[in-house]
Each structure stands twice: as C-alpha cells, then as structure tokens.
Design a protein around this motif. Sequence first.
Motif, short mmCIF file in Angstrom:
data_model
loop_
_atom_site.label_atom_id
_atom_site.label_comp_id
_atom_site.label_asym_id
_atom_site.label_seq_id
_atom_site.Cartn_x
_atom_site.Cartn_y
_atom_site.Cartn_z
N TYR A 32 0.81 -1.21 0.00
CA TYR A 32 0.00 0.00 0.00
C TYR A 32 0.85 1.27 0.00
O TYR A 32 2.00 1.28 0.45
CB TYR A 32 -0.91 0.02 1.24
CG TYR A 32 -2.11 -0.88 1.12
CD1 TYR A 32 -1.97 -2.26 1.16
CD2 TYR A 32 -3.39 -0.34 0.97
CE1 TYR A 32 -3.07 -3.08 1.04
CE2 TYR A 32 -4.49 -1.17 0.86
CZ TYR A 32 -4.33 -2.54 0.89
OH TYR A 32 -5.41 -3.35 0.78
N CYS A 50 2.92 11.55 0.60
CA CYS A 50 2.48 10.20 0.27
C CYS A 50 3.70 9.33 0.04
O CYS A 50 4.61 9.72 -0.71
CB CYS A 50 1.58 10.20 -0.97
SG CYS A 50 -0.07 10.84 -0.65
N ALA A 97 -4.15 7.93 5.35
CA ALA A 97 -5.02 7.19 4.46
C ALA A 97 -4.21 6.15 3.71
O ALA A 97 -2.97 6.28 3.60
CB ALA A 97 -5.72 8.13 3.49
N ALA A 98 -4.89 5.16 3.18
CA ALA A 98 -4.21 4.07 2.48
C ALA A 98 -4.86 3.80 1.14
O ALA A 98 -6.08 3.92 0.99
CB ALA A 98 -4.23 2.80 3.33
N ARG A 99 -4.01 3.45 0.15
CA ARG A 99 -4.52 2.93 -1.11
C ARG A 99 -3.58 1.85 -1.61
O ARG A 99 -2.37 1.92 -1.39
CB ARG A 99 -4.69 4.03 -2.15
CG ARG A 99 -3.42 4.62 -2.71
CD ARG A 99 -3.76 5.53 -3.89
NE ARG A 99 -2.61 6.17 -4.49
CZ ARG A 99 -1.91 5.65 -5.49
NH1 ARG A 99 -2.24 4.47 -6.00
NH2 ARG A 99 -0.89 6.31 -6.00
N CYS A 107 -0.19 13.26 -4.59
CA CYS A 107 -0.84 12.90 -3.33
C CYS A 107 -2.25 13.46 -3.35
O CYS A 107 -2.47 14.60 -2.90
CB CYS A 107 0.00 13.48 -2.19
SG CYS A 107 -0.24 12.76 -0.58
N PHE A 112 -7.53 7.73 -2.45
CA PHE A 112 -7.40 6.91 -1.24
C PHE A 112 -8.77 6.47 -0.74
O PHE A 112 -9.71 7.25 -0.72
CB PHE A 112 -6.66 7.70 -0.15
CG PHE A 112 -5.20 7.86 -0.46
CD1 PHE A 112 -4.78 8.77 -1.43
CD2 PHE A 112 -4.24 7.11 0.19
CE1 PHE A 112 -3.43 8.92 -1.74
CE2 PHE A 112 -2.89 7.25 -0.11
CZ PHE A 112 -2.49 8.15 -1.07
N TRP A 115 -9.42 5.60 5.47
CA TRP A 115 -9.00 6.79 6.19
C TRP A 115 -9.05 6.57 7.70
O TRP A 115 -9.92 5.84 8.19
CB TRP A 115 -9.92 7.97 5.84
CG TRP A 115 -9.76 8.43 4.44
CD1 TRP A 115 -10.31 7.88 3.32
CD2 TRP A 115 -8.96 9.53 3.99
NE1 TRP A 115 -9.93 8.58 2.20
CE2 TRP A 115 -9.10 9.60 2.58
CE3 TRP A 115 -8.16 10.48 4.63
CZ2 TRP A 115 -8.45 10.58 1.82
CZ3 TRP A 115 -7.53 11.45 3.88
CH2 TRP A 115 -7.67 11.49 2.49
#
Length: 125
Positions: A32, A50, A97-99, A107, A112, A115
């Motif tokens: 991620y 990011c 946050a994550a993706r 960023c 994303f 959260w």
Amino acid sequence: QEHLVESGGGLVQPGGSLRLSCATSGFILDDYIIGWFRQAPGKEREGVACRSSSNGHTYYADSVKGRFTVSRDNAKNTVYLQMSSLKPEDTAVYFCAARFGDNVFGCHAPDFHSWGQGTQVTVSS
C-alpha cells in the motif's frame, strides 16, 4: 479490511515539532501507499505527503518540503509524519489514508479509500 488510527496531535508553538503516528492493521502494509493529508476549517483536504511502502518513494507538497518527513516502523506497522519548523498555517486536522499500489504520483485524496479519524494539530503562540 484496512484500519488506520492517527495519534500525536496537539498544541505546539511556532517553530516547534510534532510527530504524528498512523497505526495500521488489517492489510499488508508493503502493498500500500500511505498518505498524510490535512484539512483546515473552510479549506479543501490537502495532500501533505504520500509514501510507497514497497519502494520508499515519497512525494511531499511544496508547502512542507524540507520540514516534514515520513518514516515507517516495520515491526509496529506504523507510519510516522515528523513535522518540524511548524508554522501557524500548518494548523489543521491531519489524516492518514491508504490505497493499494506502489507507485507514487502526487498525493490526491480521491485516490485513497481508507481513512483514519484524524488528529488535530494547532500551531499557535
């Protein structure tokens, strides 16, 4: 399911430092990208930094470049945002946050999907 929890916010004087933490669980962090965002009252959510967990490539917004640093503790599955030389304009609620992915191109909050709840940072004398 991805779960993120921020901590470390607070009140700090201009020129001071704070370290925010983003504790992650429910996913393999190496797969991620973790982003740090902030939102001040009446303003849009802004991408601060990011970082790709797989290759370490990190994007920093111009407004924080040279003052903020993202790092990671592998053992704790935690990502940090070290903030130095803080200014009043850094005052905001900060989110992590994550993706899924490994290539960082800017960023952008809409990219994303998971959260944290946010932590308040106030820079004031």
